[in-house]
Structures are given as structure tokens and as C-alpha cells.
Write a protein that holds these residues in place. Structure first.
Motif, mmCIF file in Angstrom:
data_model
loop_
_atom_site.group_PDB
_atom_site.id
_atom_site.type_symbol
_atom_site.label_atom_id
_atom_site.label_comp_id
_atom_site.label_asym_id
_atom_site.label_seq_id
_atom_site.Cartn_x
_atom_site.Cartn_y
_atom_site.Cartn_z
ATOM 1 N N PRO A 1 0.765 -1.398 0.027
ATOM 2 C CA PRO A 1 0.058 -0.035 0.078
ATOM 3 C C PRO A 1 0.920 1.188 -0.140
ATOM 4 O O PRO A 1 0.910 2.174 0.945
ATOM 5 C CB PRO A 1 -0.748 -0.288 1.301
ATOM 6 C CG PRO A 1 0.311 -0.790 2.156
ATOM 7 C CD PRO A 1 0.760 -1.716 1.109
ATOM 8 N N VAL A 2 1.715 1.447 -0.976
ATOM 9 C CA VAL A 2 2.607 2.265 -1.241
ATOM 10 C C VAL A 2 2.590 3.246 -2.565
ATOM 11 O O VAL A 2 1.855 2.727 -3.622
ATOM 12 C CB VAL A 2 4.059 2.117 -1.163
ATOM 13 C CG1 VAL A 2 4.069 1.371 0.495
ATOM 14 C CG2 VAL A 2 4.546 1.233 -2.161
ATOM 15 N N ASN A 3 2.720 4.281 -2.557
ATOM 16 C CA ASN A 3 2.830 5.282 -3.675
ATOM 17 C C ASN A 3 4.129 5.579 -4.266
ATOM 18 O O ASN A 3 4.581 6.603 -3.787
ATOM 19 C CB ASN A 3 1.672 6.423 -3.552
ATOM 20 C CG ASN A 3 1.803 7.344 -4.937
ATOM 21 O OD1 ASN A 3 1.390 6.604 -5.932
ATOM 22 N ND2 ASN A 3 1.717 8.642 -4.770
ATOM 23 N N PRO A 4 4.700 4.815 -5.462
ATOM 24 C CA PRO A 4 5.810 5.190 -5.760
ATOM 25 C C PRO A 4 6.168 6.473 -6.605
ATOM 26 O O PRO A 4 5.275 6.717 -7.178
ATOM 27 C CB PRO A 4 6.252 3.804 -6.737
ATOM 28 C CG PRO A 4 5.329 2.983 -6.169
ATOM 29 C CD PRO A 4 4.094 3.730 -5.871
ATOM 30 N N LYS B 1 -1.337 11.250 -10.655
ATOM 31 C CA LYS B 1 -1.107 12.704 -10.210
ATOM 32 C C LYS B 1 -1.651 13.270 -9.084
ATOM 33 O O LYS B 1 -1.286 14.261 -8.380
ATOM 34 C CB LYS B 1 -1.231 13.703 -11.456
ATOM 35 C CG LYS B 1 -2.641 13.831 -11.916
ATOM 36 C CD LYS B 1 -2.514 14.816 -13.018
ATOM 37 C CE LYS B 1 -4.226 14.910 -13.494
ATOM 38 N NZ LYS B 1 -4.236 15.893 -14.583
ATOM 39 N N ASN B 2 -2.719 12.513 -8.579
ATOM 40 C CA ASN B 2 -3.434 12.841 -7.570
ATOM 41 C C ASN B 2 -3.032 11.996 -6.289
ATOM 42 O O ASN B 2 -3.831 12.007 -5.289
ATOM 43 C CB ASN B 2 -4.882 12.945 -7.978
ATOM 44 C CG ASN B 2 -5.233 14.217 -8.904
ATOM 45 O OD1 ASN B 2 -4.712 15.253 -8.543
ATOM 46 N ND2 ASN B 2 -6.074 13.647 -9.746
ATOM 47 N N GLY B 3 -2.246 10.985 -6.437
ATOM 48 C CA GLY B 3 -1.995 10.226 -5.575
ATOM 49 C C GLY B 3 -1.062 10.712 -4.234
ATOM 50 O O GLY B 3 -0.549 12.149 -4.219
ATOM 51 N N TYR B 4 -1.099 10.198 -3.197
ATOM 52 C CA TYR B 4 -0.702 10.568 -1.917
ATOM 53 C C TYR B 4 0.889 11.153 -1.837
ATOM 54 O O TYR B 4 1.443 10.538 -2.455
ATOM 55 C CB TYR B 4 -0.834 9.538 -0.586
ATOM 56 C CG TYR B 4 -0.520 9.756 0.592
ATOM 57 C CD1 TYR B 4 -0.980 10.822 1.194
ATOM 58 C CD2 TYR B 4 0.737 9.061 1.297
ATOM 59 C CE1 TYR B 4 -0.786 11.149 2.600
ATOM 60 C CE2 TYR B 4 1.103 9.276 2.499
ATOM 61 C CZ TYR B 4 0.267 10.518 3.027
ATOM 62 O OH TYR B 4 0.553 10.641 4.599
ATOM 63 N N ALA C 1 5.534 6.847 -0.944
ATOM 64 C CA ALA C 1 4.565 7.674 0.033
ATOM 65 C C ALA C 1 3.726 6.506 0.800
ATOM 66 O O ALA C 1 2.893 5.761 -0.015
ATOM 67 C CB ALA C 1 3.663 8.720 -0.542
ATOM 68 N N VAL C 2 3.325 6.731 1.997
ATOM 69 C CA VAL C 2 2.757 5.781 2.839
ATOM 70 C C VAL C 2 1.959 6.610 3.757
ATOM 71 O O VAL C 2 2.487 7.520 4.393
ATOM 72 C CB VAL C 2 3.706 4.681 3.265
ATOM 73 C CG1 VAL C 2 3.010 3.584 3.998
ATOM 74 C CG2 VAL C 2 4.727 4.163 2.485
ATOM 75 N N ALA D 1 10.690 10.015 6.747
ATOM 76 C CA ALA D 1 9.598 10.996 7.377
ATOM 77 C C ALA D 1 8.249 10.076 7.773
ATOM 78 O O ALA D 1 8.313 8.872 7.348
ATOM 79 C CB ALA D 1 9.167 11.758 6.288
ATOM 80 N N PRO D 2 7.508 10.446 8.338
ATOM 81 C CA PRO D 2 6.363 9.826 8.820
ATOM 82 C C PRO D 2 5.576 8.809 7.645
ATOM 83 O O PRO D 2 5.045 8.006 7.766
ATOM 84 C CB PRO D 2 5.425 10.688 9.819
ATOM 85 C CG PRO D 2 6.237 11.697 10.030
ATOM 86 C CD PRO D 2 7.419 11.778 9.106
ATOM 87 N N TYR D 3 5.439 9.639 6.615
ATOM 88 C CA TYR D 3 4.850 9.143 5.283
ATOM 89 C C TYR D 3 5.713 8.868 4.061
ATOM 90 O O TYR D 3 5.364 8.422 3.252
ATOM 91 C CB TYR D 3 3.892 10.367 4.924
ATOM 92 C CG TYR D 3 4.560 11.752 5.162
ATOM 93 C CD1 TYR D 3 5.538 12.221 4.227
ATOM 94 C CD2 TYR D 3 4.085 12.517 6.201
ATOM 95 C CE1 TYR D 3 5.988 13.471 4.191
ATOM 96 C CE2 TYR D 3 4.611 13.835 6.415
ATOM 97 C CZ TYR D 3 5.566 14.344 5.416
ATOM 98 O OH TYR D 3 6.197 15.356 5.499
ATOM 99 N N TYR D 4 7.302 8.642 4.474
ATOM 100 C CA TYR D 4 8.003 8.157 3.226
ATOM 101 C C TYR D 4 8.869 7.147 3.742
ATOM 102 O O TYR D 4 9.513 6.908 4.877
ATOM 103 C CB TYR D 4 8.853 9.377 2.918
ATOM 104 C CG TYR D 4 8.403 10.596 2.238
ATOM 105 C CD1 TYR D 4 7.229 10.302 1.266
ATOM 106 C CD2 TYR D 4 8.704 11.930 2.195
ATOM 107 C CE1 TYR D 4 6.795 11.226 0.597
ATOM 108 C CE2 TYR D 4 8.182 12.850 1.490
ATOM 109 C CZ TYR D 4 7.287 12.526 0.639
ATOM 110 O OH TYR D 4 6.657 13.536 -0.155
#
Length: 270
Positions: free
Chosen positions: A104-107, A120-123, A156-157, A183-186
């Protein structure tokens, strides 16, 4: 001790929470350079993401260094010479991008100029592009678009899932790639052996500086090796616990001019 190099992380360290360099920190670091001390910006960001801080700190006037991609690329700001460039082997990069589809990650990948994503609208896509001053382009497939080398693969997670993902995502590639929380989300994938410390080591070799002559500032887990490498490792007041435990000093937070506070004490920059 006569220090010759200051290594500084950007997010959460040099930048405050508004992504600004405060005037006190800026003036102190410029003063340090006028005293003959070099500055190296060390970040997980792509190279363009360091240019704003480079220009504000006038690094090109003082032969400063850029350590981008968590140590994967080192550039001399005065000559623009690439002193070190470590990337993930192309076939492995392809395999990794396929592997990430199961998580569940956005590369997010880049060619040093543009960020590429499948949504392009990804997290965190727009935020990352803004922070790095880079365009972002949506492509149908990252693997089919990959015709350039990757110093890293950024993902991005959801912060609530970061540690769970980190436990397993790198297992099949543990001898080739390191997955690190930046980072908390990377979570970022970088070649094994690459770190801010390895990048900083290349800087020191090129400048003839011993690690004992380095002051390093950081706040996150990907700063740990750099803090341990430096003669004087400084954790920001807002740093993670692991970094505070490893540091020689815990200074004020990034919102309280922690860098200026320590440099004024160690170097007398006022």
C-alpha cells in the motif's frame, strides 16, 4: 577542536515547520562559511530539492557541497562537478517497481529534473513536487517509462502503516537495497551501503577533512549514520528518540534555531 565542515539535513532540521530557514540560522551559517568552514547539505531529496537552500546559504560562493538522495549523489556547488553517483542497477530497479505493486505505497521516481508517478493525485505527489521545486508527470507505467538511472525509489505511505510496511517490504532485496523511513509518510529504497554517512565520507575524502572535524545536524532515522560518523553529532530537539540517543548533543528544535544555538556555542559565530 577546529571544525572544518558542517553537515545539515533539511526537513525538520535546517527548515522549520513552515519549510523556512529562519534569519538567525541563515546568518549563523553564512558567518560560519566566512570563517572558512564548509557546509554540506545532506538530504533524501533529489538534487533540485536542495537548490533553494543552496542559494539562500550562498554555498556556491563558499565551495559548499550537496549530498542528495540520502548520500547517493554528491555535487560541488561551485564547479557543479558530480563527485559521486550511486544508483540502483537498472534491472533491479525494474524488479523493485514491480514488487512495490504488492504494497500500500505510492511510488515516486525522478530523472533529476522531473518526478514521475502513475497517479498525479496520489498521496504526497503534489507536496513532494512543491518541496523539490520539480514538475510531476503522470505516466501509465513506471517500469515502461524507466529509461534513466534511479538513485532511489521514493514511496509515500499512510503514516499509520509505515512501520508495518517497513518490516516486510525490503526482505526479498535485503542484500541489495536498504529501505529506510525518512519521514512519517516516506519509505525510500536506496542501494545497500548508501547513506548520508557514505555521502559525507566522499565529501570528506575530496576535501581532505577527517570525520572528527565534522559537525552534523539531523532529526530523522536516515540521519543516524551521519550523526555517528561526525566528530560532533547533533540531534535536533524535535528528533526521533534513536537519534537523540546516538547524538553527542541534543540542541533546540528546528523551530527554535537549534542549529544557530549549537554553532554559536561551538564556533562563536555571533
Amino acid at each position: 577542536m577546529k571544525y572544518k565542515l558542517i553537515a545539515v539535513d533539511l526537513d525538520g532540521t535546517l527548515y522549520n515547520d513552515q519549510l523556512k530557514i529562519t534569519s538567525d540560522t541563515l546568518n549563523t551559517m553564512i558567518k560560519a562559511q566566512e570563517m572558512g568552514i564548509r557546509i554540506a547539505l545532506a538530504s533524501g531529496r533529489p538534487l533540485p530539492g536542495l537548490f533553494h537552500a543552496r542559494d539562500l546559504l550562498k554555498l556556491n560562493e563558499h565551495h559548499g557541497m550537496l549530498v542528495a538522495y540520502n548520500g547517493g549523489k554528491v555535487v560541488d556547488t561551485t564547479t557543479n562537478e558530480v563527485l559521486y553517483d550511486k544508483y540502483i542497477p537498472d534491472d533491479l530497479a525494474m524488479e523493485l517497481l514491480e514488487h512495490l505493486k504488492d504494497y500500500p505505497v505510492n511510488p515516486i521516481i525522478d530523472d533529476g529534473k522531473v518526478l514521475y508517478v502513475t497517479d498525479k493525485n496520489g498521496y504526497r505527489v503534489k507536496e513532494e513536487a512543491l518541496n523539490d521545486s520539480m514538475e510531476y508527470v503522470e505516466v501509465p507505467s513506471l517500469t515502461e517509462h524507466l529509461d534513466f538511472h534511479l538513485n532511489k525509489i521514493l514511496t509515500a505511505v499512510d503514516p499509520q502503516k509505515t512501520y508495518d510496511v517497513l518490516e516486510t517490504i525490503g526482505m526479498p532485496f535485503r542484500n541489495q537495497v536498504t529501505f529506510v523511513r525518512t519521514a512519517p509518510y516516506y519509505i525510500e529504497a536506496i542501494p545497500v551501503g548508501t547513506s548520508k554517512a557514505s555521502g559525507l565520507s566522499n565529501v570528506c575524502k575530496g576535501l581532505g577533512i577527517d570525520s572528527s572535524e565534522v559537525i552534523a545536524f539531523g532529526d530523522a532515522e536516515n540521519d543516524l549514520e551521519m550523526i555517528q560518523f561526525a566528530g560532533h553529532g547533533v540531534a535536533m530537539g524535535n528528533a526521533c528518540d534513536a537519534l537523540k540517543d546516538a547524538a553527542d548533543e541534543v540542541t533546540l528544535t528546528n523551530n527554535e534555531d537549534g542549529i544557530a544555538h549549537t554553532l554559536n556555542h561551538l564556533l562563536g559565530c555571533r
